[in-house]
Design a protein around this motif. Structure first.
Motif, mmCIF file in Angstrom:
data_model
loop_
_atom_site.group_PDB
_atom_site.id
_atom_site.type_symbol
_atom_site.label_atom_id
_atom_site.label_comp_id
_atom_site.label_asym_id
_atom_site.label_seq_id
_atom_site.Cartn_x
_atom_site.Cartn_y
_atom_site.Cartn_z
ATOM 1 N N ASP A 585 0.809 -1.223 0.000
ATOM 2 C CA ASP A 585 0.000 0.000 0.000
ATOM 3 C C ASP A 585 0.846 1.279 0.000
ATOM 4 O OD1 ASP A 585 -2.572 1.142 -0.170
ATOM 5 O OD2 ASP A 585 -2.474 1.712 1.941
ATOM 6 N N ARG A 586 2.046 1.230 -0.529
ATOM 7 C CA ARG A 586 2.862 2.445 -0.702
ATOM 8 C C ARG A 586 3.321 2.477 -2.153
ATOM 9 N NH1 ARG A 586 1.424 5.655 3.013
ATOM 10 N NH2 ARG A 586 3.111 7.002 2.304
ATOM 11 N N TYR A 587 2.813 3.416 -2.924
ATOM 12 C CA TYR A 587 3.062 3.495 -4.363
ATOM 13 C C TYR A 587 3.998 4.665 -4.663
ATOM 14 C CZ TYR A 587 -0.824 0.251 -4.816
ATOM 15 O OH TYR A 587 -1.649 -0.846 -4.718
ATOM 16 N N ARG A 588 4.976 4.390 -5.505
ATOM 17 C CA ARG A 588 5.985 5.397 -5.865
ATOM 18 C C ARG A 588 6.108 5.455 -7.380
ATOM 19 N NH1 ARG A 588 10.847 4.471 -7.474
ATOM 20 N NH2 ARG A 588 10.691 2.281 -6.839
ATOM 21 N N THR A 589 6.440 6.631 -7.899
ATOM 22 C CA THR A 589 6.673 6.774 -9.331
ATOM 23 C C THR A 589 8.086 7.289 -9.562
ATOM 24 O OG1 THR A 589 5.770 7.673 -11.387
ATOM 25 C CG2 THR A 589 5.823 9.156 -9.507
ATOM 26 N N HIS A 590 8.686 6.892 -10.672
ATOM 27 C CA HIS A 590 10.047 7.323 -11.001
ATOM 28 C C HIS A 590 10.081 8.843 -11.144
ATOM 29 C CE1 HIS A 590 13.728 7.828 -13.420
ATOM 30 N NE2 HIS A 590 14.108 6.677 -12.913
ATOM 31 N N ASP A 591 11.218 9.448 -10.761
ATOM 32 C CA ASP A 591 11.319 10.916 -10.779
ATOM 33 C C ASP A 591 11.013 11.501 -12.156
ATOM 34 O OD1 ASP A 591 11.976 10.853 -8.137
ATOM 35 O OD2 ASP A 591 14.137 11.133 -8.432
ATOM 36 N N LEU A 592 11.481 10.847 -13.219
ATOM 37 C CA LEU A 592 11.257 11.385 -14.562
ATOM 38 C C LEU A 592 9.797 11.216 -14.980
ATOM 39 C CD1 LEU A 592 14.532 10.259 -16.369
ATOM 40 C CD2 LEU A 592 13.982 12.484 -15.391
ATOM 41 N N LEU A 593 9.170 10.109 -14.569
ATOM 42 C CA LEU A 593 7.734 9.970 -14.823
ATOM 43 C C LEU A 593 6.945 11.010 -14.028
ATOM 44 C CD1 LEU A 593 7.220 6.094 -14.838
ATOM 45 C CD2 LEU A 593 6.646 7.662 -16.694
ATOM 46 N N ARG A 594 7.408 11.303 -12.839
ATOM 47 C CA ARG A 594 6.740 12.337 -12.017
ATOM 48 C C ARG A 594 6.843 13.694 -12.701
ATOM 49 N NH1 ARG A 594 5.327 12.204 -6.579
ATOM 50 N NH2 ARG A 594 5.149 14.248 -5.565
ATOM 51 N N ALA A 595 8.011 13.987 -13.279
ATOM 52 C CA ALA A 595 8.171 15.243 -14.018
ATOM 53 C C ALA A 595 7.230 15.291 -15.220
ATOM 54 C CB ALA A 595 9.629 15.401 -14.465
ATOM 55 N N TYR A 596 7.087 14.159 -15.896
ATOM 56 C CA TYR A 596 6.181 14.102 -17.044
ATOM 57 C C TYR A 596 4.734 14.299 -16.594
ATOM 58 C CZ TYR A 596 3.663 12.150 -21.060
ATOM 59 O OH TYR A 596 2.804 11.965 -22.112
ATOM 60 N N ALA A 597 4.357 13.674 -15.477
ATOM 61 C CA ALA A 597 3.003 13.838 -14.956
ATOM 62 C C ALA A 597 2.738 15.300 -14.589
ATOM 63 C CB ALA A 597 2.798 12.939 -13.738
ATOM 64 N N ALA A 598 3.740 15.990 -14.036
ATOM 65 C CA ALA A 598 3.575 17.402 -13.677
ATOM 66 C C ALA A 598 3.339 18.252 -14.927
ATOM 67 C CB ALA A 598 4.807 17.895 -12.918
ATOM 68 N N GLU A 599 4.076 17.952 -16.010
ATOM 69 C CA GLU A 599 3.865 18.680 -17.268
ATOM 70 C C GLU A 599 2.441 18.460 -17.787
ATOM 71 O OE1 GLU A 599 6.742 17.544 -20.143
ATOM 72 O OE2 GLU A 599 8.424 18.528 -19.133
ATOM 73 N N LEU A 600 1.985 17.204 -17.733
ATOM 74 C CA LEU A 600 0.638 16.897 -18.199
ATOM 75 C C LEU A 600 -0.413 17.610 -17.355
ATOM 76 C CD1 LEU A 600 0.935 13.047 -18.852
ATOM 77 C CD2 LEU A 600 0.748 14.846 -20.576
ATOM 78 N N GLY A 601 -0.182 17.651 -16.029
ATOM 79 C CA GLY A 601 -1.127 18.320 -15.154
ATOM 80 C C GLY A 601 -1.264 19.790 -15.485
ATOM 81 N N GLU A 602 -0.144 20.449 -15.752
ATOM 82 C CA GLU A 602 -0.191 21.873 -16.093
ATOM 83 C C GLU A 602 -0.900 22.104 -17.417
ATOM 84 O OE1 GLU A 602 3.744 23.362 -15.967
ATOM 85 O OE2 GLU A 602 4.002 23.056 -13.811
ATOM 86 N N GLU A 603 -0.768 21.141 -18.347
ATOM 87 C CA GLU A 603 -1.392 21.290 -19.664
ATOM 88 C C GLU A 603 -2.878 20.970 -19.649
ATOM 89 O OE1 GLU A 603 0.725 18.729 -22.271
ATOM 90 O OE2 GLU A 603 2.643 19.773 -22.040
ATOM 91 N N ASN A 604 -3.295 19.999 -18.823
ATOM 92 C CA ASN A 604 -4.650 19.472 -18.922
ATOM 93 C C ASN A 604 -5.573 19.840 -17.772
ATOM 94 O OD1 ASN A 604 -4.562 17.359 -21.335
ATOM 95 N ND2 ASN A 604 -2.632 17.147 -20.208
ATOM 96 N N ASP A 605 -5.026 20.121 -16.613
ATOM 97 C CA ASP A 605 -5.859 20.399 -15.442
ATOM 98 C C ASP A 605 -5.663 21.848 -15.018
ATOM 99 O OD1 ASP A 605 -6.533 17.640 -15.403
ATOM 100 O OD2 ASP A 605 -4.660 17.225 -14.334
ATOM 101 N N GLY A 606 -6.737 22.541 -14.790
ATOM 102 C CA GLY A 606 -6.644 23.939 -14.413
ATOM 103 C C GLY A 606 -6.067 24.115 -13.023
ATOM 104 N N PRO A 607 -5.581 25.315 -12.715
ATOM 105 C CA PRO A 607 -5.024 25.572 -11.374
ATOM 106 C C PRO A 607 -6.026 25.287 -10.261
ATOM 107 C CG PRO A 607 -4.497 27.364 -12.887
ATOM 108 C CD PRO A 607 -5.465 26.472 -13.598
ATOM 109 N N ALA A 608 -7.301 25.566 -10.520
ATOM 110 C CA ALA A 608 -8.311 25.354 -9.475
ATOM 111 C C ALA A 608 -8.449 23.865 -9.156
ATOM 112 C CB ALA A 608 -9.655 25.924 -9.930
ATOM 113 N N GLU A 609 -8.415 23.002 -10.216
ATOM 114 C CA GLU A 609 -8.554 21.564 -9.983
ATOM 115 C C GLU A 609 -7.355 21.013 -9.225
ATOM 116 O OE1 GLU A 609 -9.405 17.371 -12.369
ATOM 117 O OE2 GLU A 609 -9.330 19.283 -13.468
ATOM 118 N N ARG A 610 -6.151 21.492 -9.575
ATOM 119 C CA ARG A 610 -4.966 21.006 -8.865
ATOM 120 C C ARG A 610 -4.946 21.514 -7.423
ATOM 121 N NH1 ARG A 610 -2.327 22.757 -13.432
ATOM 122 N NH2 ARG A 610 -0.961 24.128 -12.262
ATOM 123 N N ALA A 611 -5.396 22.744 -7.223
ATOM 124 C CA ALA A 611 -5.449 23.293 -5.865
ATOM 125 C C ALA A 611 -6.459 22.519 -5.021
ATOM 126 C CB ALA A 611 -5.806 24.776 -5.911
#
Length: 625
Positions: A585-611
């Motif tokens: 029950d402890r899930y981790r993602t690779h640092d580079l995949l995490r960076a990619y996920a952050a880029e996708l979040g900024e592109e697809n999810d608005g600031p309000a949804e992330r907040a």
């Protein structure tokens, strides 16, 4: 004088480990020292890592001085092999590299390599329709054996994958010698090696069936009948099964006195495809996975399918191709390869029918003779493979359904599958052996940089090299992108490369190659695009979570979904190797995949949804670990 000594050195591992120099046998010293040499000989020129040597020498926990002990043994062996060699000299036979140690030898100096050469020659002669020549070469190779591989070094020599793999080569050579002998009516010529192999592999029905035929051909029908009865009882007592079709057929022929030549496994008129991509000339590491694969395939009744899975960019295809080249000699009827485009953002995934048409054409079936219906194509494909020994690589597979019709229907072929998803269905339906690929060690990462950067740049600034490896997160694709760029700038010091990567921490900007389709973003995107919409949303929100790993409850809070839904979404991400469950029950993602996920979040999810997601995390924090 030293050159003359080197020219007359000889190594033996097909039996007890021996070394001769100028015709005189060299005393090899203590057991541990001989074990080190035995493993180097069994690997026949391939590197042996320090950790593998340590594991070989100590069954229980190794002492703190284990590495020094291994180095000392190697030093003594080097002086025995090349007396008079300066202490700090690199040596001509026993070499050190970043992967460990290896022993330089050829088929003139090492009996194992000579045996392999004769076995390959025998296979070619049998394919060309010359069973007499095939039998002659097979027997010449088998005469090189003086006992079990690394005899006298038990129990290690009876259980280590490297020695088991060599023993499996011997058993296969005996099978092929028996087939050649039967075709030319000389089964009695292989009776002695068949007895030895059958004794060492008492549950190997293919060896036992050939032994029955050889005994009958030599006029020993009563002994053949008794051998069948003993084998049948052993199969029932130890495995709880009845004899298979091959052994039953041999017994039936024995009873009805129908000992006749069998059909050639691969008639000379059939094509021999060789479709494997080139093996990477700088492939290194993965010794544990390679040894595991060899041991699994060598095991009597071992798997016909190796299932390689891992995160994008981890090096699955490179490992599969390297393994396939290594196994090719034992599968003389050729190699088939297909990229199934299961995770290719440029083209749709290949259909099973498209793959089958390609394979059937390579196997000599005219395109106009290939049926239109998928099941008929699969039946023709399996019929074309029957009785043949081939390596089949199914690369970049999306799921088990995509390759269900591409698996052979009878034993004899080895299938190597790669996928970004865990193909659990293959384990149950095809008896596949799983080979999950993780991140390489730091030492393996350094070895991957050695060829493109050069030993000089690696040695000049070890701290910068470590910083580059850390920025790449040890991901092979990231290392390859950085190394390729560094190779085009030979004057650039490692410190400058490390500084460039450090200027954009948590970003993928430093990992785009010249071809945007092969950069990290593109490769990661193919896995992301295969996700369901809810799993893709959770992946994009993962960087919002402040900790290095996340629990199921925290993921549910992050995405605003019930616990059961969060568990299912994490399962989907885990199967796609976009997250890893290191602890329950402890899930981790690779640092580079995490960076990619952050880029996708900024592109697809608005600031309000992330907040809002961050607020849900913070509010729910007391209930999370």
């Amino acid at each position: 004088m030293q050159a003359a000594v080197d020219e007359t050195i000889g190594f033996s591992v097909l039996g007890s480990v021996r070394v001769t120099r100028a015709g005189a046998e060299v005393h090899l010293g203590a057991r541990q020292q001989r074990l080190v040499l035995a493993l180097l000989l069994a690997r026949a020129g391939s590197p042996v890592s320090l950790s593998e040597l340590v594991d070989l020498l100590w069954d229980e926990e190794a002492p703190a001085s284990a590495a020094n002990v291994v180095h000392r043994h190697v030093g003594v062996l080097r002086r025995l092999l090349e007396p008079g060699l300066p202490t700090r000299s690199a040596g001509r036979h026993l070499l050190r590299d970043l992967s460990g140690y290896r022993l330089r030898a050829d088929e003139e100096s090492l009996d194992l390599l000579r045996f392999r050469s004769l076995s390959r020659l025998a296979g070619r002669r049998l394919q060309e329709g010359d069973p007499e020549a095939a039998l002659r070469h097979s027997l010449d190779g088998l005469r090189l054996w003086r006992g079990r591989c690394a005899a006298g070094l038990e129990p290690a020599s009876r259980r280590h994958p490297a020695f088991l793999a060599v023993e499996a080569e011997r058993a296969q050579a005996v099978r092929e010698a028996a087939d050649a002998a039967e075709r030319c009516g000389r089964l009695g010529a292989v009776l002695a090696p068949l007895r030895q192999a059958a004794e060492q592999h008492p549950l190997d029905e293919s060896l036992q069936s050939r032994l029955l035929l050889a005994l009958a051909a030599d006029g020993r029908q009563a002994e053949a009948v008794e051998t069948y009865r003993v084998v049948r009882r052993r199969l029932a007592d130890e495995l709880g099964i009845d004899p298979g079709e091959e052994l039953r057929e041999a017994y039936d022929r024995l009873l009805h006195q129908r000992i006749r030549p069998v059909r050639s496994a691969s008639p000379p008129s059939l094509p021999r495809p060789a479709q494997l991509p080139p093996d990477l000339p700088f492939f290194s590491g993965r010794d544990d996975l390679i040894a595991e694969a060899r041991a699994a395939v060598a095991r009597p009744g071992g798997p016909a399918v190796l299932a390689i899975d891992g995160m994008p960019g981890i090096g699955k295809t490179a490992l599969a191709v390297h393994l396939a080249h290594g196994f090719a000699a034992a599968y003389p009827d050729g190699q088939l390869y297909v990229d199934l485009r299961g995770y290719d953002g440029r083209e749709p995934a290949m259909s099973p029918a498209e793959a089958l048409r390609g394979f059937l054409g390579s196997l000599g079936v005219p395109q106009e003779g290939i049926p239109a219906e998928l099941h008929a194509q699969a039946g023709m494909y399996r019929s074309s493979l029957a009785g043949r020994r081939m390596v089949i690589v199914l690369d970049n597979c999306r799921d088990a359904e995509q390759i269900r019709h591409l698996l052979p229907g009878s034993p004899g072929c080895l299938v190597i599958v790669t996928s970004r998803s865990r193909l659990s269905a293959l384990l149950t339906t095809a008896g596949a052996h799983p080979l999950p690929v993780g991140l390489p060690s730091v030492e393996e990462a350094r070895a991957a940089l050695l060829r493109p950067l050069g030993a000089g740049r690696l040695a000049a600034d070890p701290a910068a090299i470590d910083a580059i490896i850390a920025s790449c997160g040890r991901l092979p694709l990231a290392l390859a992108v950085v190394a390729a760029r560094a190779a085009t700038r030979p004057g650039t010091p490692p410190a400058q490369i490390a500084a460039e990567l450090a200027r954009a921490p948590g970003s993928l900007d430093g990992f785009d190659g010249d071809d945007p389709e092969t950069g990290l973003r593109a490769v990661f995107s193919w896995s992301y695009q295969a996700l369901s919409a809810p799993a893709a949303r959770l992946f994009r929100l993962l960087p919002v979570h402040p900790g290095p790993d996340i629990s199921t409850a925290a993921a549910g809070g992050l995405a605003g979904v019930p616990l059961r839904t969060a568990r299912a979404l994490l399962g989907e991400l885990s199967r796609a190797h976009l997250v890893v469950e290191d602890l329950p029950d402890r899930y981790r993602t690779h640092d580079l995949l995490r960076a990619y996920a952050a880029e996708l979040g900024e592109e697809n999810d608005g600031p309000a949804e992330r907040a809002a997601a961050e607020l849900r995390c913070l509010r729910g924090r007391p209930q999370y670990r």
